[in-house]
Write a protein that holds these residues in place. Structure first.
Motif, PDB file in Angstrom:
ATOM      1  N   UNK A   1       0.810  -1.213   0.000  1.00  0.00           N
ATOM      2  CA  UNK A   1       0.000   0.000   0.000  1.00  0.00           C
ATOM      3  C   UNK A   1       0.845   1.265   0.000  1.00  0.00           C
ATOM      4  N   UNK A   2       1.879   1.311   0.837  1.00  0.00           N
ATOM      5  CA  UNK A   2       2.745   2.491   0.874  1.00  0.00           C
ATOM      6  C   UNK A   2       3.567   2.618  -0.404  1.00  0.00           C
ATOM      7  N   UNK A   3       3.925   1.478  -1.003  1.00  0.00           N
ATOM      8  CA  UNK A   3       4.630   1.523  -2.286  1.00  0.00           C
ATOM      9  C   UNK A   3       3.720   2.103  -3.368  1.00  0.00           C
ATOM     10  N   UNK A   4       2.432   1.718  -3.353  1.00  0.00           N
ATOM     11  CA  UNK A   4       1.491   2.284  -4.324  1.00  0.00           C
ATOM     12  C   UNK A   4       1.261   3.771  -4.087  1.00  0.00           C
ATOM     13  N   UNK A   5       1.325   4.210  -2.829  1.00  0.00           N
ATOM     14  CA  UNK A   5       1.211   5.643  -2.544  1.00  0.00           C
ATOM     15  C   UNK A   5       2.392   6.402  -3.146  1.00  0.00           C
TER      16      UNK A   5
END
Length: 388
Positions: free
Chosen positions: A233-237
């Protein structure tokens, strides 16, 4: 001297004897900690894999075939995790080291002035981040990464290198044999228990296994799933350090509130340093908000439930105390010992509340709710006879 006094002295000496045995066992474990580490790790892996081996046996497979299948699956899983995680974590740590000057500038130019304006305290004079960051960067660059650091340390000590290699070779061998003969070891241990205590010891052992199994199997799955969810999720952010922050937050979820709180804090700081806008901060909050909803309403109830019985403070204390006393071996033994101690304390509390020390041997005087004000009854007395 009467018989009661003699019995009390005999009981005291017996308890003193067991106390000395426990102290001697602790001292021996402390001396043999480096040697016992692979055995303890293998025992934990064998204990975790034994239920699956038993299930395969009930499905019609022989013990050797079931052990081989479980052992191969565990080995492949371990190799896969190491192959995937080690390069990613090393790359993320390298990115963190390279980004430290940006974090230093943001802390000194943005975060500390804002805190000083809000609190009225002079915080800048207490932080010498330049020296700290340069020290970390120089050491990391000189070491060349995690693998180089570990191998460099081991190469400087021939005995450490031999012990490291021996532990790696011993671990799968010990795990296989413990998996194969786990039920035999359990039966032999049970045969040593005095027959008059076998029911109590069996019940306590089962409760200890349930508590520890609920924590290790359930909570480890929750940690892995949340670590993957947070990292992706943080990588996609768009955070450069999103995977590292997600892994750290996932590992810390065994302590309620600590995992998501630390993840939100690190994620928000990373978003502000990298982008400096509230859109990415909102993305970080959304990732952890969704993760918490999934954990609270699905992961923890389904995978862990109420089987843990270990308070987060007890878990933290057990791990820290075990590491302080016995090093890495103590950290491995911390949770099993804490689980067993938790069960034994519950049993001791139950025995205490049913003892004469707690309840006394005199009749208990209680208030009679049906009597006039000030009326009392003594258990065992016949109220009907009094009324007559």
């Amino acid at each position: 001297m009467n018989e009661t006094a003699m019995a009390d002295i005999a009981l005291f000496l017996k308890r003193l004897q067991w106390g000395l045995v426990a102290l001697a066992a602790g001292w021996l474990i402390w001396l043999l900690a480096p040697v016992l580490t692979p055995f303890v790790m293998a025992a934990l892996l064998g204990w975790l894999g034994d239920p699956l081996v038993d299930r395969l046996q009930r499905a019609g497979r022989s013990r050797n075939v079931a052990v081989t299948l479980v052992f191969v699956a565990m080995a492949l899983l371990m190799i896969l995790v190491l192959a995937l995680l080690v390069p990613v974590i090393e790359e993320q740590i390298t990115t963190l080291i390279e980004s430290l000057p940006h974090y230093r500038d943001w802390i000194m130019a943005t975060a500390l002035p804002w805190l000083e304006a809000k609190t009225g305290l002079q915080l800048t004079v207490w932080f010498d981040l330049n020296h700290l960051i340069e020290l970390v960067r120089s050491n990391w660059e000189r070491a060349g990464g995690v693998a180089t650091t570990v191998l460099g340390y081991l190469s400087r000590s021939g005995f450490a290198l031999i012990a490291w290699v021996a532990n790696i070779v011993l671990l799968p061998v010990l795990t296989f044999f413990l998996l194969r003969d786990w039920d035999v070891f359990v039966e032999r241990a049970a045969s040593l228990v005095p027959r008059k205590h076998i029911d109590t010891v069996s019940q306590l052992a089962k409760e200890s296994s349930d508590v520890l199994g609920g924590f290790l199997r359930g909570q480890l799955l929750v940690m892995v799933i949340l670590g993957i969810m947070y990292g992706v999720g943080l990588w996609l952010v768009g955070l450069d350090l999103g995977i590292l922050i997600g892994i750290v937050a996932g590992l810390l979820t065994f302590v309620p509130y600590l995992g998501p709180t630390s993840g939100v804090l690190f994620g928000v700081i990373a978003a502000l340093v990298q982008y400096g806008d509230w859109k990415h901060v909102a993305g970080v909050l959304a990732v952890f908000g969704i993760g918490q909803v999934i954990e609270s309403y699905w992961l923890t109830p389904k995978l862990v439930g109420d089987r843990i019985g270990l308070h987060p403070v007890a878990v933290i204390f057990a791990v820290l105390a075990g590491g302080q006393l016995f090093g890495f071996l103590g950290m491995l033994l911390a949770l099993p010992v804490a689980a067993i101690a938790n069960v034994l304390l519950r049993y001791a509390h139950q025995r205490y509340t049913h003892s004469k020390l707690y309840g006394g041997d005199k009749p208990e005087i209680v208030l009679d709710p049906h009597a006039s004000p000030g009326g009392i009854i003594v258990p065992g007395e016949d109220k009907g006879a009094d009324r007559a």
